[in-house]
Structures are given as C-alpha cells and as structure tokens.
Design an enzyme around this catalytic site. Sequence first.
Site, PDB file in Angstrom:
ATOM      1  N   HIS A 263       0.991  -1.199   0.200  1.00 25.65           N
ATOM      2  CA  HIS A 263      -0.253   0.128  -0.080  1.00 25.65           C
ATOM      3  C   HIS A 263       1.053   1.036  -0.405  1.00 25.65           C
ATOM      4  CE1 HIS A 263      -3.731   1.869   1.150  1.00 25.65           C
ATOM      5  NE2 HIS A 263      -2.185   2.984   1.504  1.00 25.65           N
ATOM      6  N   GLU A 264       1.722   1.525   1.338  1.00 28.22           N
ATOM      7  CA  GLU A 264       3.005   2.476   1.062  1.00 28.22           C
ATOM      8  C   GLU A 264       4.015   2.485  -0.383  1.00 28.22           C
ATOM      9  OE1 GLU A 264       1.750   4.466   3.241  1.00 28.22           O
ATOM     10  OE2 GLU A 264       0.701   3.437   4.711  1.00 28.22           O
ATOM     11  N   HIS A 267       1.653   4.124  -2.296  1.00 24.60           N
ATOM     12  CA  HIS A 267       2.316   6.112  -3.180  1.00 24.60           C
ATOM     13  C   HIS A 267       3.627   6.394  -3.275  1.00 24.60           C
ATOM     14  CE1 HIS A 267      -1.558   6.553  -0.023  1.00 24.60           C
ATOM     15  NE2 HIS A 267      -1.958   6.130   0.789  1.00 24.60           N
ATOM     16  N   GLU A 293      -4.799   7.810  -2.622  1.00 25.35           N
ATOM     17  CA  GLU A 293      -5.458   6.918  -2.127  1.00 25.35           C
ATOM     18  C   GLU A 293      -5.784   5.421  -3.491  1.00 25.35           C
ATOM     19  OE1 GLU A 293      -5.376   5.695   0.501  1.00 25.35           O
ATOM     20  OE2 GLU A 293      -5.949   4.697   1.380  1.00 25.35           O
TER      21      GLU A 293
END
Lengths: 501, 501
Positions: A263-264, A267, A293
């Site tokens: 997820h990070e 980003h 997101e």
Amino acid sequence: MTAGAQARFLELWGEVVDIGAAMAVLQWDQETQMPSKGQRSRGKQLATLAGLRHAKLTHPNLGEALNAAAEDAGDEGDSMAQVREARRLVDRASKVPPKLAKALAEAESRGLASWQQSRAESDFSLFRDSLTELVSLQKERASCLAGKGSPYDALLDVHEPGTTESQLVPIFEQLKKGLGVLLDSVHNSGVAPCEDAVRGHFPKEKQLAFSREVITAMGYDIDAGRIDLATHPFCTGFSNRDVRITWRFQENDLRPALFGLMHEAGHALYEQGLSDADQRTPLGTAVGLGMHESQSRLWENLVGRSREFWEWALPIFHRNFPDKKDVGVDEIWPALHLAQPGFIRVEADEATYDLHVLLRFEVERQLFAGGVEVDELSDLWDATSEELLGVRPPNPAMGVLQDIHWAMGAYGYFPTYTLGNLVASQLWDAASQELDISSQVAAGEFCYLREWLRAKVHCHGSRFSTAELVENATGAPLSPAPFLARVTNMTEMAYGVEEKG
Amino acid sequence: MTAGAQARFLELWGEVVDIGAAMAVLQWDQETQMPSKGQRSRGKQLATLAGLRHAKLTHPNLGEALNAAAEDAGDEGDSMAQVREARRLVDRASKVPPKLAKALAEAESRGLASWQQSRAESDFSLFRDSLTELVSLQKERASCLAGKGSPYDALLDVHEPGTTESQLVPIFEQLKKGLGVLLDSVHNSGVAPCEDAVRGHFPKEKQLAFSREVITAMGYDIDAGRIDLATHPFCTGFSNRDVRITWRFQENDLRPALFGLMHEAGHALYEQGLSDADQRTPLGTAVGLGMHESQSRLWENLVGRSREFWEWALPIFHRNFPDKKDVGVDEIWPALHLAQPGFIRVEADEATYDLHVLLRFEVERQLFAGGVEVDELSDLWDATSEELLGVRPPNPAMGVLQDIHWAMGAYGYFPTYTLGNLVASQLWDAASQELDISSQVAAGEFCYLREWLRAKVHCHGSRFSTAELVENATGAPLSPAPFLARVTNMTEMAYGVEEKG
C-alpha cells in the site's frame, strides 16, 4: 518579461515548497526516530515552520509575483496550470485568519493528547471538550473557506479538490446497496475462507525481506527512499527523490506487513513518479488524496490480492517461510478475500471497508449540517454502525474514538479512501484493455503497469483534476461499478458462492 | 512594560532558534538517514531555511524588540546577558550582505563536491579553483565582520567568541616546545607500548553494547537522544531534550568506537545539561566550540584513558569481549598513551594532536595575512608538517586535503580543538581539588564529575564567556601548563621513560 515574471513567482514558490518539505522531514523524524523527550521542542519547531509557511504563502510579494505571472501565462498549458494551482493554495491560506489558524493548531495539539487518553480509557467524556472546541473551530474554518458555498464541501475540497457532498451521496448509495447484497450472499453461504495459510509464525526480518523484494519488483526505488518501523504505516515525500515509507507487523499474520508495505509503496510510486521538472513548482505534487489512495489500493488490492501475483510470489514466499512450503496459491488466495463486518476500519476487508467510510461520512454530514451535538456522536456512531455493518461497537474505543483524524483536525477526509478504491478499479480495468496485465503480473513484470500509471497519472502532478485524469485514462467519468463488480466477483469466488471467470 | 518588551523579543528569538533547530534536524538526517538521491533537494531546503533564519535575525522587528528589551534590561543579570548575546549574533548576521552569504553558501556547496573528488584522487589541482573562490569570499566575509580589526581574528571569534591570534600564538609556542621535548624523550627511549590489548576482533554489536554501557554510566540520557552510525562521529542537538550522537567503528580496533562515543557523549552531556528555562532564548546554547571540545576531550581522554576508568570498565570489557579475558589494565592502559607522529589529525594521539592543529593554524595565518597563494598551500603544508611533526605527507590526500573544514567554509575553526584540550585539563585539575575523582571513577561513579561540570559549565549556557567560565571554575586564566604536565606524565609512564606518581 514573461520569463522574468514566471521565474520570480517560481522562486518564491520554491521557498514555500522547501518549508513544507522541512516540516515533513521533522514529522517523519518525530514518527520514526525522535526520542520521547524531544516532543515538546519538536512541537514548537513545527509550529514556527507552519507559521513561516503561512506567512510566505500569504505574503504580498508572492501575490504580486503571482499576478504578474498570471498576466503572461495565457489560458492553457503549464504556466496557466502553475498559476491556477498556486492561486488555489494562496486563496485557501488567505481565507483563514492567522488567529484562527493558530487556535486550530493549538486545539489540535490538545485534541491529540486528550483523544489518546480518551481512547486508551475508552471514555468519550475525556475527549468531549476538546472535540467540541475542534468542531467549533472547524466550522469557523469551513465557513471562511466556503464563502457562500457549503462548509462541508469546503472541507472535502481541501483533501480532494472538486469533491462535493452531492457527488458523494449517490456513490455511497450504490456502494451501500451493492455491498449489502454481497454481504447477504456470502453470509447465506454459511462458510468462510480458511485463513491458516497466512497465519502462523512469520519472523519480523523475513517479513521485511519478503515485502521488500515485492516492492522492489513493483519499482520502489530504495535509493530514493527508505523503510522504517512506525506505529502507523505511512508514506511521506520531501521531493520525488526522497520518498519514505513505514511499516508495522504481526508475528502471527503476514497480511499487515505485506499489504501495508505494498500500500505505502503504491503511494511512493506516485511520489517518485512526479516529474523532475515540476519539483518545487505548484505542479510538483500529487493531485489529491483520493487519487493518491487509488495508487496505494491498486497495488495493495488489485495486484497484491490477485491469483497472478501469488503465482509469481509463491517461490519467494516459500524461500522466506519454509514452514509454509506446502501452502499454495489455492490456500492463500481465499484468505485475502474475506467479507466479515467488524468494528475497526483499518482492519476491514475490501467488502466492508467502504461501509466504514460511509459511517464516518454520515456522522460528519450531520455534524456539519448542525443536526447533531458532540455529546450525541457516540450514540449516533453506534446506531449507524449497526445499520450499515450490522454490528454495534461494545465501547467508544472501538467506535467513534477509533480513528485519529478528528483529533488532528482532518474533517472531510474519509471519503478520499473510498474515492481511492473506486478509481483504482476503474484504472485497472482501463489498463487491462491496453496491457496483458494477468500474464505480466504472473511473471513479476510489474513495469508495464507501473509505467502505464506513470504516463496516465504520476507524471502529470497537479496539472489535471482527479476527474480529468480518470476520464482521460479510462474514457469514462468516476463510477463505483468497476469496484463493485470486482469485489463481488472475488469475494463470491473466495466464498464459493458461484463460479465466475 | 519591561515584561512585554522582553517577551516580544524572546518570542521573535524563539523563531530564530526553531529555524536553526529544523536545519540541524535536516542536517542530521542527511548524515544518518537520507537516501543518496535526496541530496539535491536537501541542499535547496537547507538553503531556504538558512535564508529565512538570516532574514529573521536581521529583520527590523527583531532589532526594535531587541532595543526595547535592552532599555529595560539593565547592566547585569540574565536579561542583560540575553540582550548581549542576541546583539552579538544579530550584528554578525547584519555585517555580511545577503548577496555575499548566498555566494558563500553556493561556493561551499561546490567546494564540498570538488574537495571530495580532489581528496579521492589525491589531486590538489581539482580543488584549487574552488578553494581560491572560497578563500577569496572568506576574506571578504572576514573583512565585513572585522571592520577595523583583524580579519582572521573575526573568523576565530565566530567559533570561540573572544579568541584572537595574538592570544593563541604564545599558547601554541609553549605547546610546540613542550610536546617537542616529550616526543624527543619517548623517541629516545627506543621502545613503544604494545597495542595488542585493544586490537584483535571486536564485533560491531559488542562494541556498541560496551560503549553504550559506558556512556550511559557517564549520564548520557538516551531517552533524550539517540545513537546512529555515520561516516564521521558528531553530536547535534535540537533542544536540551533531543541530543543525538553518531559513531563509527573498526572491527580490529576498539579505540575508534569507544573513544569516539565517549567524546560525542561528552559533547552531548553539555547540550543535555543546558537549562530548561534557557531553551529558545539567546542563553540556551553552549558558549563556544572551544568549551564544547573541552567537555568531549575531558570524557574521552581524562576519564576514558585513565587507569581508574579501566579498573571499573574491565569486567564490562571482559563480558563483551571474552577473547580478551586475560587482558588487564596494565596491558590496556599503555596502548592508550602513544606518541607517534603521523599524517592524519583525526588519527593522532594526545601527544601529537595539537601539533596538527598548530600546522593548520600556521597555514591559515599565512593565508589570511596574504603571504601565500592557494597554489602554494600544498607545499607549505608539507614543509610545515615536516617542521612540526617530522613527517612529510606522501600525497595531498594525506596532507593539506585531509580535512573537510575549508571545503565547508570553516576557517579559524581548528584552534578550538586545542583550546578544548587545554580547558579540559585545567577543569580536571580544579575538579580534582574538590572531588575524589580517582576513587569515584574507579567505582564508576561518574555522577560527581558530571554534576560538577553541570554546575561549573553546562547550566550557564551562554551567560559567561569561556574565559570567565575557566577563571570562575579553576581560579586561574587559561593556560597550557596543566595539559602539558599531564600528557607528558602519562606518555612518559606509558613509554617507561621515568617513574612519576
């Protein structure tokens, strides 16, 4: 004259960017490195930098330079976009009186402390006074920002420019309906996927090694970033060449570390994909939190929870966790597609996550419409949770107190999580039209997808709105349909409700 | 009115302190955490903050607040000292035109890059143009700072207020003479201490564990600091509650890590010992680099190289390095008191270190007096090295290029190293009059010495000059005699030249 006016404006703008980057370094340090006793002085340092940034942003010199640049910029192209984005941020900063900004910063500092205590003791009354002050100041701020418009829309706009309550309501209606049908269907199936494949003993260092290999394959450039432990996973960038991510882990469950890092890293790919030429200009930032997101959720959920990803990752998984050598994709995949309503948003699966967001959205709307008082929030939360998710939190810590956002002054923020989910699915479908994603992901060839995202989203910085980027990339306006179709399909397959392609 | 004027002045001063602290965080991050590709944007962020700090320091608002505070402050006490210190820093900042400050910052950025390349290739010609520019700009800066005074004195004053060339010359004369006699005496002894006790295999983690136990016993508060690896050991503070140190190590030699960490912890004790009440005021900083160095050298050399220290530390040493279980204090102690002239300052022992400082001082004096050109510096360095140390560097990398200071714009800096050595010995003798240091150190009871230093030096911040602090603490003006006596005594004992008490 043109070049001179623009150069002067960009020089002043670069200073604003630099101060913001310095603040981000101090905040990253605070979360990952700072000794406990450093808190008090760090608060003052950040407050001073925030004041300086605000002063630079609202200084007449910048205003004049911006006007001069605007005269020369014309009606299209990068110069126009720079002026437009700068003006948006200057106007927003100018609308909030410095006195109110200071009162907000101080209330947020108090709010964080009392929220922490309140949540630890699961006693809403300990947060009530702080929250009352925060909400009151936020209403004042929202009115300043909104002018004659809707105050809540003004707050939504801060986090994802252009978003309005009236746009969101029908989207959430569709989600509520579609996810409700899905939850009924899997509930009626009377079975649930087995989670044993991703539970057990996963040593910390092996979790990091595995996840690191995955995100490196995704294209996260570790020479332009770093990975640290922190209480909460996050991504922060000080330029497109210094984009750092954090992680946390559970020894008995692989999912928090792996999907947290994917997820990070999603980003981070957005931040690392911003163009060199746009650095320190108004175009050198991501367009909004919703689009941000979408990048993290795309890599976490659409790549990381796919069968094809695990076909590629399985040998790496086995190498790092030899205890699991008998586990295959057929065991892992269903454990990544649960649909279990719970109390906590950050622990929610894909099938229920957006209902948690809707819960916060419903409560916030009523709060800012003036129909509900702070004292009533906990009961309202619990009742709405029961309505949307079918579960009633046993205490305020698992209910209205669960998230930090209100305490730190983030109102109108949550819908960006759902926007991210929707945009991710829509981008994925569009990419699938152009790329052979399935076989590329199964071969660990993530570069094609990454470069597609770079070209469609990352490299544009703030040139276009999220709505424009979505329309340009996918040929259609934002819609919840692709997300609903995919989640329904995946979840029903995992629960064996019906067979789909 | 009094309280109002002072409060206004301190509010503005606090912002200057905060910007400086933010810069220190960014620099620490750069040295210990930052990914390699982050360099370019970090340079811009630091330049912007430096510009902001300069603008705040020279802003008319601060000048007026300072004048108002001065009117009320009177002729003594803290208010007067605050005004005096603030005025000193404001005056210094105001004397250097912003254009020159910017040219210096840019030249230093270029200088660091060309010095690194020049040293790596041991080719002075690669640094010559940068150095010529740097020296020329520094001369301009020195003239701005000096007014009608001596330019080189103005540079010395930046690093240790009040220091002048004419004060330093006789001090270095005495050191040159005394250390020359010592080196002759040990050279003629025909023997040298054996270093085997502190050489061998020392695992990195054990070196850190051992050193950490030592500096914790000294009183370094790790909850108000942290320890990281870095290319060069240093100490930096963002407040008295966040003081960080760095270290490096050699697997085959215990000394660089242990004495490096004791040295930096000595600096850190000074920073952590500054008073809470002085934070964010002009009094909340150490008085100068010479006094700072006295604290690091005192713990490194006078404590760490003493027999008594090793009587206490031996069991911890054996526990961490079981290979060395047969080594005792009689074997370790002599290996800490060598007298071997070499090429590199940072590797020099106590008996030769100050000759390296004198070497740089002699070369700088001639450079700023105008008697020597940049092209002649390498030859001048080599000739002076031969005269002072009896060794001629085989190449520029081991000669004039060895230190980073000139490249980063630090001229008139080196004498603070020697001042530190002298002050350390003088403070130690004075403390010995009041405390039973020998038995306290042998028992690991470092608190008595630390609290003595807190009371005599640390807690005063910038209230008094180094000269005043030395005189108040020791009853005598600064003198090289205590240092020379101790080094001579210790070194001759280690070499078995003669028996002394």
